[in-house]
Design a protein around this motif. Structure first.
Motif, PDB file in Angstrom:
ATOM      1  N   GLN A   1       0.842  -1.190   0.000  1.00 40.62           N
ATOM      2  CA  GLN A   1       0.000   0.000   0.000  1.00 40.62           C
ATOM      3  C   GLN A   1       0.887   1.253   0.000  1.00 40.62           C
ATOM      4  O   GLN A   1       2.069   1.206   0.383  1.00 40.62           O
ATOM      5  N   PHE A   2       0.298   2.375  -0.423  1.00 39.55           N
ATOM      6  CA  PHE A   2       1.002   3.656  -0.456  1.00 39.55           C
ATOM      7  C   PHE A   2       0.297   4.631   0.486  1.00 39.55           C
ATOM      8  O   PHE A   2      -0.936   4.666   0.523  1.00 39.55           O
ATOM      9  N   ILE A   3       1.061   5.441   1.226  1.00 38.94           N
ATOM     10  CA  ILE A   3       0.480   6.421   2.138  1.00 38.94           C
ATOM     11  C   ILE A   3       1.085   7.776   1.830  1.00 38.94           C
ATOM     12  O   ILE A   3       2.303   7.966   1.904  1.00 38.94           O
ATOM     13  N   VAL A   4       0.215   8.732   1.477  1.00 42.29           N
ATOM     14  CA  VAL A   4       0.617  10.095   1.128  1.00 42.29           C
ATOM     15  C   VAL A   4       0.285  10.989   2.317  1.00 42.29           C
ATOM     16  O   VAL A   4      -0.889  11.094   2.710  1.00 42.29           O
ATOM     17  N   THR A   5       1.299  11.645   2.891  1.00 43.08           N
ATOM     18  CA  THR A   5       1.078  12.318   4.164  1.00 43.08           C
ATOM     19  C   THR A   5       2.249  13.225   4.506  1.00 43.08           C
ATOM     20  O   THR A   5       3.350  13.028   3.988  1.00 43.08           O
ATOM     21  N   PRO A   6       2.043  14.187   5.407  1.00 41.37           N
ATOM     22  CA  PRO A   6       3.210  14.838   5.990  1.00 41.37           C
ATOM     23  C   PRO A   6       3.935  13.855   6.911  1.00 41.37           C
ATOM     24  O   PRO A   6       3.296  13.047   7.599  1.00 41.37           O
TER      25      PRO A   6
END
Length: 299
Positions: free
Chosen positions: A107-112
């Protein structure tokens, strides 16, 4: 022929984590205004073929720890290639990095990178992490907007990645495989004393969920009906002490009485039957909350 066979063998044996056109959103925005819809609108303009879902938008304002917990609670149940957007960003516009983490499960997580990745990085592992190159992966004509990166950077980058408009490598430059972490009490068993973090509240019912897994708790060899002596701490100050029998079901104790049980994630938890343990005993959750537990076997 050998080269062809080797290529086929590699395709079969090496996992390929391709994006699957699914984007899952999490934020502390709530649903009272248009912020969530704006993020989804940006994503759909990238590709109307995307499938957009919500994890939650009810994270308490600025609560990075709860964002971290909800990711760990949820990400493992989604298929490889799913792209998550998590925007709990009290430092928006500052020097904190904007990243995309690829887990070992795909999975991919886009976040600060502000602590949001604390738990999921530890439990699922980091396959790779890249810093978002905002010269490429930023909504057009949004360069002068400094307070809504969820819309202008994260939703936009996530949509491009999920749709296959960009590869993971095109997100931006690679970073070392480490993230900003929030310190907390790890689950340990020391001389018959269990220690753990109060990870979250089962907020609808006021139950207390710890991070102590069943495997560790079972090292005490508990039996149903055994008494757990539980001390609750906030910033190392003892808040209250409760005795609770280890129970298989809530109905094993009288209404309003405490019990200990294993929750749906198979972690040690505490409740009052048909009442709120958190409200009655003034217990919260987060990195600064912890428990110490000893067990007395019934005679």
């Amino acid at each position: 022929m050998k080269r062809i066979c080797l290529g086929l063998w590699l395709l079969i044996t090496i996992p390929v984590f391709a994006q699957n056109k699914m984007v899952v959103f999490q934020s502390d925005f709530g649903l009272k205004d248009g912020a969530v819809a704006a993020m989804k609108g940006v994503a759909m303009r990238v590709s109307p073929d995307l499938k957009l879902y919500d994890l939650t938008h009810e994270i308490p304002a600025y609560n990075i720890w709860e964002a971290a917990y909800r990711l760990e609670q949820t990400v493992p149940y989604w298929s490889e290639g799913t792209v998550f957007v998590s925007v709990i960003d009290p430092g928006v516009g500052t020097e904190r990095k904007s990243v995309v983490l690829k887990t070992n499960t795909g999975q991919f997580i886009v976040t600060p990178d502000n602590g949001t990745l604390t738990l999921v990085a530890a439990s699922l592992g980091i396959a790779a992490i890249r810093e978002i190159d905002e010269t490429v992966n930023r909504r057009k004509d949004s360069g002068k907007s400094y307070t809504f990166h969820g819309r202008d950077v994260y939703a936009y980058t996530a949509a491009r990645l999920a749709a296959g408009t960009i590869t993971f490598e095109q997100v931006g430059p690679p970073l070392p495989n480490r993230v900003v972490t929030i310190p907390f009490q790890q689950p340990v068993l020391e001389n018959g004393l269990l220690k753990g973090n109060i990870a979250i509240l089962d907020i609808q019912y006021g139950n207390i969920w710890t991070n102590i897994p069943a495997e560790l708790f079972n090292q005490l060899k508990p039996a149903y009906g055994d008494n757990l002596h539980v001390s609750f701490f906030h910033n190392d100050k003892k808040v209250t002490v409760v005795d609770a029998p280890y129970s298989e079901t809530f109905g094993a104790v009288a209404k309003g009485k405490p019990l200990a049980y294993l929750n749906s994630l198979m972690q040690l938890s505490f409740a009052l039957n048909q009442d709120s343990f958190a409200e009655v005993h003034h217990i919260g959750s987060g990195s600064e909350w912890r428990v110490e537990i000893s067990l007395s076997h019934k005679k």
